[in-house]
Motif scaffolding. Structure first.
Motif, PDB file in Angstrom:
ATOM      1  N   ASP A  37      -1.871  -0.538   6.241  1.00 17.26           N
ATOM      2  CA  ASP A  37      -1.488   0.144   7.261  1.00 17.26           C
ATOM      3  C   ASP A  37      -3.376   0.183   7.543  1.00 17.26           C
ATOM      4  O   ASP A  37      -3.981   1.003   8.672  1.00 17.26           O
ATOM      5  CB  ASP A  37      -1.557   1.711   7.021  1.00 17.26           C
ATOM      6  CG  ASP A  37      -2.604   2.327   6.349  1.00 17.26           C
ATOM      7  OD1 ASP A  37      -2.379   1.729   5.224  1.00 17.26           O
ATOM      8  OD2 ASP A  37      -2.870   3.425   6.591  1.00 17.26           O
TER       9      ASP A  37
ATOM     10  N   ASP B  44      -6.923  -2.781   2.659  1.00 21.60           N
ATOM     11  CA  ASP B  44      -5.365  -3.502   2.618  1.00 21.60           C
ATOM     12  C   ASP B  44      -5.683  -5.294   3.258  1.00 21.60           C
ATOM     13  O   ASP B  44      -5.877  -6.385   2.534  1.00 21.60           O
ATOM     14  CB  ASP B  44      -4.287  -3.622   3.009  1.00 21.60           C
ATOM     15  CG  ASP B  44      -3.780  -2.149   2.933  1.00 21.60           C
ATOM     16  OD1 ASP B  44      -4.169  -1.115   1.301  1.00 21.60           O
ATOM     17  OD2 ASP B  44      -3.978  -1.127   3.923  1.00 21.60           O
TER      18      ASP B  44
ATOM     19  N   ASP C 173      -0.226   5.641   0.512  1.00 21.21           N
ATOM     20  CA  ASP C 173      -0.144   6.721   1.869  1.00 21.21           C
ATOM     21  C   ASP C 173      -0.688   5.547   3.254  1.00 21.21           C
ATOM     22  O   ASP C 173      -1.358   4.586   3.428  1.00 21.21           O
ATOM     23  CB  ASP C 173      -1.642   6.852   1.733  1.00 21.21           C
ATOM     24  CG  ASP C 173      -1.656   7.378  -0.004  1.00 21.21           C
ATOM     25  OD1 ASP C 173      -1.197   8.649   0.041  1.00 21.21           O
ATOM     26  OD2 ASP C 173      -2.041   7.553  -1.076  1.00 21.21           O
ATOM     27  N   GLY C 174      -0.044   6.193   3.624  1.00 22.82           N
ATOM     28  CA  GLY C 174       0.428   5.304   5.436  1.00 22.82           C
ATOM     29  C   GLY C 174       0.564   4.235   5.385  1.00 22.82           C
ATOM     30  O   GLY C 174       1.605   3.790   7.005  1.00 22.82           O
ATOM     31  N   THR C 175       1.176   3.598   4.882  1.00 21.53           N
ATOM     32  CA  THR C 175       2.353   2.268   4.715  1.00 21.53           C
ATOM     33  C   THR C 175       3.692   2.264   4.444  1.00 21.53           C
ATOM     34  O   THR C 175       4.723   2.814   5.287  1.00 21.53           O
ATOM     35  CB  THR C 175       2.352   1.643   3.526  1.00 21.53           C
ATOM     36  OG1 THR C 175       0.374   1.115   3.853  1.00 21.53           O
ATOM     37  CG2 THR C 175       2.772   0.156   3.898  1.00 21.53           C
TER      38      THR C 175
ATOM     39  N   ASP D 272       0.650  -1.307  -0.327  1.00 22.72           N
ATOM     40  CA  ASP D 272       0.175   0.367  -0.136  1.00 22.72           C
ATOM     41  C   ASP D 272       0.750   1.047   0.149  1.00 22.72           C
ATOM     42  O   ASP D 272       2.258   0.935   0.066  1.00 22.72           O
ATOM     43  CB  ASP D 272      -1.363   0.288   0.678  1.00 22.72           C
ATOM     44  CG  ASP D 272      -1.603   1.597   1.307  1.00 22.72           C
ATOM     45  OD1 ASP D 272      -1.948   1.568   0.695  1.00 22.72           O
ATOM     46  OD2 ASP D 272      -1.290   1.615   2.373  1.00 22.72           O
TER      47      ASP D 272
END
Ligand SMILES: [Mg+2]
Length: 211
Positions: free
Chosen positions: A185, A190, A20-22, A18
């Motif tokens: 995340d 996910d 964004d955020g990962t 992933d």
């Protein structure tokens, strides 16, 4: 927590990352978007609500996905579908890229992990629920050559956790979905996507617990 190749099993041939955020910590991003997008918050709010409503939907192709998506955002605002389409591609997405360029860096594990995967012959795919995925990676200062395929879920016709996205990726990489490990995340996007096709899943922050 750093992610290392200890998350890989002998059956892992492809890692689906992933974005964004990962690959970067996105905390503070909503405020940063509001800061750059002053005067646009109604559109930003409408997009977020529409994204939530479209979670897991699969429409079969990029063109149909985006036209349906833009219409749904337009219905929540006083703007036309054409206006929203132009705003999304030429203002909103570039603004997200600019926020990343100004205020975010990749997680420290990303570059060494990518290198170690290549050494082991494990392919790396970046799958983002948003567009402009390549531009975001470049804004983070990452080399696109580090990844075997960078794609957005809308390009494949839907949003996470639609299982069709994993089938597309597995087909393209010449493996089965069960030979993929998803790192992300969010359990509800996910994680659910991985579980829908019996792929392995690793939640960022809990990567000693691959399920
Ligand atoms: Mg994410």
């Amino acid at each position: 927590m750093d992610i290392t190749t200890s998350v890989l099993t002998p059956n892992t041939h492809v890692v689906v990352l992933d974005l964004d955020g990962t690959l970067y910590n996105k905390s503070g991003m909503i405020g940063e978007m509001m800061l750059l997008g002053i005067g646009q918050w109604w559109r930003l709010l409408a997009e977020r609500k529409t994204r939530k409503a479209f979670r897991g939907q699969y429409l079969g192709c990029e063109e149909l996905f985006y036209s349906t998506y833009y219409r749904a955002i337009a219905n929540r605002t006083a703007f036309s579908e054409k206006y929203i389409s132009n705003w999304y591609q030429n203002t909103y997405m570039p603004m997200m890229v600019e926020v990343i360029r100004r205020w975010h860096q990749p997680m420290a594990w990303v570059v060494p992990f990518a290198k170690a995967c290549h050494e082991k012959g494990v392919k790396l795919v970046v799958l983002s629920d948003y567009g402009h995925a390549k531009e975001k990676l470049q804004a983070l200062g990452l080399d696109l050559q580090s990844f075997d395929w960078v794609v957005s879920a809308p390009e494949l016709g839907g949003l996470k956790p639609a299982p069709q996205l994993m089938h597309h990726i597995a087909d393209r990489m010449g493996v089965t979905p069960q030979q993929c490990l998803v790192i992300g995340d969010r359990e509800d996007t996910d994680g659910d996507m991985a579980r829908a096709v019996n792929a392995k899943f690793c939640l960022v922050g809990l990567c000693n617990n691959v399920t």
